[in-house]
Design a protein around this motif. Structure first.
Motif, PDB file in Angstrom:
ATOM      1  N   LYS A   1      74.827  44.163  29.772  1.00  0.00           N
ATOM      2  CA  LYS A   1      75.018  44.308  28.520  1.00  0.00           C
ATOM      3  C   LYS A   1      73.778  43.940  27.643  1.00  0.00           C
ATOM      4  O   LYS A   1      73.477  44.182  26.652  1.00  0.00           O
ATOM      5  N   SER A   2      72.673  43.422  28.726  1.00  0.00           N
ATOM      6  CA  SER A   2      71.571  43.148  27.981  1.00  0.00           C
ATOM      7  C   SER A   2      70.605  44.339  27.548  1.00  0.00           C
ATOM      8  O   SER A   2      70.892  45.449  28.215  1.00  0.00           O
ATOM      9  N   THR A   3      69.987  44.417  26.430  1.00  0.00           N
ATOM     10  CA  THR A   3      69.371  45.620  26.050  1.00  0.00           C
ATOM     11  C   THR A   3      67.892  45.796  26.704  1.00  0.00           C
ATOM     12  O   THR A   3      67.391  44.674  27.140  1.00  0.00           O
ATOM     13  N   ASP A   4      67.415  46.930  26.465  1.00  0.00           N
ATOM     14  CA  ASP A   4      66.064  47.114  27.168  1.00  0.00           C
ATOM     15  C   ASP A   4      65.091  46.077  26.398  1.00  0.00           C
ATOM     16  O   ASP A   4      64.381  45.479  26.973  1.00  0.00           O
ATOM     17  N   GLU A   5      65.417  45.854  25.004  1.00  0.00           N
ATOM     18  CA  GLU A   5      64.391  44.880  24.345  1.00  0.00           C
ATOM     19  C   GLU A   5      64.447  43.447  24.874  1.00  0.00           C
ATOM     20  O   GLU A   5      63.563  42.775  24.962  1.00  0.00           O
ATOM     21  N   GLU A   6      66.042  42.899  25.005  1.00  0.00           N
ATOM     22  CA  GLU A   6      65.806  41.657  25.710  1.00  0.00           C
ATOM     23  C   GLU A   6      65.513  41.530  27.244  1.00  0.00           C
ATOM     24  O   GLU A   6      64.640  40.629  27.288  1.00  0.00           O
ATOM     25  N   ARG A   7      65.591  42.433  27.832  1.00  0.00           N
ATOM     26  CA  ARG A   7      64.737  42.544  29.193  1.00  0.00           C
ATOM     27  C   ARG A   7      63.487  42.369  29.083  1.00  0.00           C
ATOM     28  O   ARG A   7      62.901  41.564  29.822  1.00  0.00           O
ATOM     29  N   THR A   8      62.810  43.242  28.397  1.00  0.00           N
ATOM     30  CA  THR A   8      61.570  43.280  28.076  1.00  0.00           C
ATOM     31  C   THR A   8      60.905  42.209  27.709  1.00  0.00           C
ATOM     32  O   THR A   8      59.858  41.371  28.081  1.00  0.00           O
ATOM     33  N   ALA A   9      61.611  41.500  26.601  1.00  0.00           N
ATOM     34  CA  ALA A   9      60.951  40.047  25.945  1.00  0.00           C
ATOM     35  C   ALA A   9      61.098  39.182  27.100  1.00  0.00           C
ATOM     36  O   ALA A   9      60.024  38.232  26.945  1.00  0.00           O
ATOM     37  N   LEU A  10      61.977  38.934  27.967  1.00  0.00           N
ATOM     38  CA  LEU A  10      62.254  38.000  28.831  1.00  0.00           C
ATOM     39  C   LEU A  10      61.055  38.029  29.952  1.00  0.00           C
ATOM     40  O   LEU A  10      60.424  37.202  30.316  1.00  0.00           O
ATOM     41  N   TYR A  11      61.112  39.490  30.386  1.00  0.00           N
ATOM     42  CA  TYR A  11      59.982  39.657  31.384  1.00  0.00           C
ATOM     43  C   TYR A  11      58.484  39.313  31.001  1.00  0.00           C
ATOM     44  O   TYR A  11      57.723  38.672  31.610  1.00  0.00           O
ATOM     45  N   GLU A  12      58.355  39.520  29.695  1.00  0.00           N
ATOM     46  CA  GLU A  12      56.997  39.251  28.954  1.00  0.00           C
ATOM     47  C   GLU A  12      56.954  37.679  28.862  1.00  0.00           C
ATOM     48  O   GLU A  12      55.729  37.264  29.190  1.00  0.00           O
ATOM     49  N   GLU A  13      58.088  36.936  28.784  1.00  0.00           N
ATOM     50  CA  GLU A  13      57.955  35.568  28.829  1.00  0.00           C
ATOM     51  C   GLU A  13      57.420  34.961  30.290  1.00  0.00           C
ATOM     52  O   GLU A  13      56.568  34.044  30.348  1.00  0.00           O
ATOM     53  N   VAL A  14      58.227  35.539  31.416  1.00  0.00           N
ATOM     54  CA  VAL A  14      57.801  35.307  32.410  1.00  0.00           C
ATOM     55  C   VAL A  14      56.543  35.508  32.985  1.00  0.00           C
ATOM     56  O   VAL A  14      55.912  34.688  33.620  1.00  0.00           O
ATOM     57  N   ASP A  15      55.926  36.637  32.318  1.00  0.00           N
ATOM     58  CA  ASP A  15      54.511  36.988  32.861  1.00  0.00           C
ATOM     59  C   ASP A  15      53.701  36.064  32.244  1.00  0.00           C
ATOM     60  O   ASP A  15      52.307  35.530  32.761  1.00  0.00           O
ATOM     61  N   ALA A  16      53.939  35.559  30.824  1.00  0.00           N
ATOM     62  CA  ALA A  16      53.095  34.535  30.424  1.00  0.00           C
ATOM     63  C   ALA A  16      53.197  32.963  30.832  1.00  0.00           C
ATOM     64  O   ALA A  16      52.000  32.416  31.076  1.00  0.00           O
ATOM     65  N   LEU A  17      54.426  32.740  31.544  1.00  0.00           N
ATOM     66  CA  LEU A  17      54.394  31.666  32.327  1.00  0.00           C
ATOM     67  C   LEU A  17      53.723  31.659  33.601  1.00  0.00           C
ATOM     68  O   LEU A  17      52.764  30.847  34.002  1.00  0.00           O
ATOM     69  N   ALA A  18      53.536  32.930  34.243  1.00  0.00           N
ATOM     70  CA  ALA A  18      52.756  33.044  35.564  1.00  0.00           C
ATOM     71  C   ALA A  18      51.078  32.978  34.952  1.00  0.00           C
ATOM     72  O   ALA A  18      50.394  32.423  35.894  1.00  0.00           O
ATOM     73  N   ILE A  19      50.815  33.493  33.912  1.00  0.00           N
ATOM     74  CA  ILE A  19      49.492  33.482  33.589  1.00  0.00           C
ATOM     75  C   ILE A  19      48.914  32.116  33.479  1.00  0.00           C
ATOM     76  O   ILE A  19      47.738  31.722  33.696  1.00  0.00           O
ATOM     77  N   VAL A  20      49.830  31.200  32.665  1.00  0.00           N
ATOM     78  CA  VAL A  20      49.482  29.788  32.752  1.00  0.00           C
ATOM     79  C   VAL A  20      49.296  29.230  33.928  1.00  0.00           C
ATOM     80  O   VAL A  20      48.275  28.347  34.214  1.00  0.00           O
ATOM     81  N   LEU A  21      50.059  29.462  34.958  1.00  0.00           N
ATOM     82  CA  LEU A  21      50.116  28.669  36.049  1.00  0.00           C
ATOM     83  C   LEU A  21      48.716  29.283  37.008  1.00  0.00           C
ATOM     84  O   LEU A  21      48.086  28.673  37.745  1.00  0.00           O
ATOM     85  N   ARG A  22      48.454  30.512  36.925  1.00  0.00           N
ATOM     86  CA  ARG A  22      47.486  30.990  37.471  1.00  0.00           C
ATOM     87  C   ARG A  22      46.094  30.646  37.029  1.00  0.00           C
ATOM     88  O   ARG A  22      45.026  30.341  37.824  1.00  0.00           O
ATOM     89  N   ALA A  23      46.246  30.081  35.556  1.00  0.00           N
ATOM     90  CA  ALA A  23      44.954  29.748  34.933  1.00  0.00           C
ATOM     91  C   ALA A  23      44.725  28.349  35.776  1.00  0.00           C
ATOM     92  O   ALA A  23      43.535  27.604  35.407  1.00  0.00           O
TER      93      ALA A  23
END
Length: 585
Positions: free
Chosen positions: A378-400
């Motif tokens: 039931k998740s929309t493409d926008e909700e999926r994309t937004a969550l994935y972008e947050e996950v990417d942001a978390l990964a960027i913080v850790l890699r830094a």
């Protein structure tokens, strides 16, 4: 239902409720992959029936009583405590550490395991370069004439030397050996290069592979026909400086195990019987595999004295000679020391469990994996994309913050399937992140080393929180292994207690006279002699029984040298030291 089972059940239930089609497809895909993998494994095993590792893997398939009840299709289905060899093979292959090669006794180190070897190299290189050792490379071929120059040294390798006899279809005039070790390769050139005491010390190390054509049950990382290692070879003017280096290198080896791999070791000296051929003495770090109750040699550092320098003519003028005074030349004092990819096997056997690999954070190729959760049909493409972008942001913080992280956006797999997959590969820490976590400004944590251990870290403290948790995992792995090792070291003074202690999967510290004859008697007396013994190889004693592992540097109290009786009932000598004995790899 225990906490870990409930955790896996909840993950699978979540996948079924929120994404029924994805879960169904993933299940079918997993079944298909498992079937193909099984067909491939059976085909490979048929083609390499002479290889013990494959034979054991094939046996495991035919022993359903030793399988783990309810194991997932993609998971380990052999119980570590019941079929250690079958379990070990599955952990390495399903954990993506290793694959079998079409030459028996040779194995492919995949990126996840080779990364560990690279981390060991990087750490060790800093240490040895800090004391003046330089890396170099010598050829892997050695002529038969040179190899035979030191017969006493090469005698132990003679049956394992691989020979090149042809170039294409043309027989060679003289056969050429592939190095089983490099003393005879390097030392003729030490004699050429060392002309003066000013050329000393000469300290060289090489990272290479050597070949020893092992026929006794090849086992990945532990006993292979080709293996990777480092071998250091140094020359010194005075014995004191050479002997100081022997201990220094041994401490570095202990550091590899304890600081990087979270594996405890005992430091000690080999007995005369077990020392390196051609050495004055050998110092060693000894490990222990609790699941089998067997000791394992972790790394050795040898003081060669002048044995090789006399053989190869490595000498210098005596610097103490006064002007016009003639003194005989001095043969240099030498050391050699080596550590191999056996380290990886010891680490796997020590920490891993029936869910797969457990890899300490300091050497894990991926320290953290972030798995998105809570995405439903039931998740929309926008909700999926937004969550994935947050996950990417978390990964960027850790890699830094120099944390090695993986994000798992694979489609067609439920979160529960992904959890099992990453656990099997031994990734130390899993972070779960979904819409509820996003709303709470946190991530959910799951440690690989403790089943069912869940927690949270605030996103504002993500980097420091993850670093602290990885450090805790590293330290806890070592502490648990150290406690277990110590609990299996038994102080034995009566022979009647010796074999029962060995049979209970322990190693034994005994008062010992340190003579070779006595060691041979202990091996014979402690060997199991039952006929038709169908106990798995890793769960029974080797045919030679217990052997001396080392004379620990840290000697317990209670032994009076020259007064205390040797533990061997057939020996009339007095004990010289506490000596560690055990059944060994």
């Amino acid at each position: 239902m225990d906490e870990a089972t409930a955790d896996n059940f909840d993950a699978l239930k979540l996948a079924q409720v929120e994404a029924p089609e994805l879960s169904k497809n993933a299940h079918k895909k997993a079944q298909k992959q498992e079937k193909l993998a099984a067909q491939k494994a059976n085909k490979s095993a048929t083609n390499t029936t002479k290889e013990a590792g494959r034979a054991e893997a094939k046996k495991a398939v035919n022993k359903p009583s030793k399988k783990v009840e309810g194991a997932a299709l993609i998971g380990i289905d052999v119980d570590k405590s019941k079929d250690f060899s079958g379990w070990y093979q599955q952990v390495l292959t399903k954990g993506d550490f290793l694959d079998y090669y079409d030459v028996s006794g040779c194995y492919i180190l995949k990126p996840a395991s080779y990364f560990i070897w690279e981390e060991i190299q990087a750490w060790f290189n800093v240490k040895i370069k800090g004391i003046g050792v330089e890396n170099c490379a010598f050829p892997l071929f050695v002529s038969e004439d040179v190899l035979q120059r030191e017969k006493a040294h090469i005698e132990g390798f003679a049956a394992e030397v691989a020979w090149v006899t042809h170039a294409g279809n043309t027989p060679l005039e003289k056969k050429i050996a592939i190095r089983p070790t490099s003393e005879t390769v390097m030392y003729p050139y030490y004699a050429k290069w060392i002309r003066s005491h000013r050329d000393l010390p000469l300290r060289l190390n090489q990272w290479n592979s050597v070949v020893r054509w092992e026929f006794k049950h090849p086992q990945p990382f532990l006993r292979t026909r080709e293996f990777h290692w480092q071998e250091g070879h140094t020359a010194h003017l005075k014995p004191e400086t050479a002997q100081k280096e022997v201990r220094q290198i041994l401490e570095y080896y202990a550091g590899v195990y304890e600081e990087l791999l979270a594996v405890p070791v005992i430091r000690g000296r080999k007995t005369e019987k077990e020392k390196f051929a051609g050495a004055d003495y050998t110092e060693t770090v000894e490990g222990f595999i609790a699941a089998t109750g067997r000791g394992i040699q972790g790394g050795t550092s040898h003081h060669l004295g002048q044995n090789f320098s006399k053989m190869f003519g490595i000498s210098v003028e005596d610097p103490s000679a006064k002007e016009g005074e003639k003194k005989p030349p001095l043969n240099v004092f030498q050391n050699s020391w080596g550590l191999s990819t056996r380290t990886i096997g010891v680490m796997v056997m020590t920490h891993s469990d029936n869910r797969g690999l457990v890899v300490p954070p300091r050497v894990s190729r991926k320290q953290v994996v972030i798995v998105p959760v809570g995405i439903t049909a039931k998740s929309t493409d926008e909700e999926r994309t937004a969550l994935y972008e947050e996950v990417d942001a978390l990964a960027i913080v850790l890699r830094a913050n120099d944390i090695r992280v993986e994000t798992d956006f694979r489609e067609g797999y439920s979160p529960g399937w992904k959890f099992n997959d990453w656990e099997q590969k031994g990734v130390p820490l899993r972070l779960e992140f979904g819409p509820k976590d996003s709303a709470s400004h946190q991530v959910t944590t799951s440690r690989r080393d403790i089943q069912g251990n869940k927690g949270t870290i605030a996103i504002t403290e993500l980097a420091s929180g993850v670093k602290n948790l990885l450090d805790t995992i590293q330290n806890d792995l070592y502490d648990r292994a150290d406690t277990e090792f110590k609990s299996h070291v038994k102080h034995i003074t009566k022979w009647d207690d010796f074999v029962p202690a060995l049979n209970s999967k322990n190693v034994c510290l005994i008062p010992h006279c340190l003579t070779e004859e006595c060691e041979d008697q202990i091996k014979d007396l402690s060997a199991r002699k039952e006929e038709n013994d169908d106990t798995p190889q890793d769960e029974r004693a080797p045919s030679m029984g217990a052997k001396s592992l080392c004379i620990p540097f840290e000697q317990p109290e209670g032994l009076e040298k020259g007064v205390t009786e040797c533990c061997n009932p057939q020996c009339k000598n007095k004990a010289e030291a506490w000596c560690l004995f055990g059944r060994s790899y």
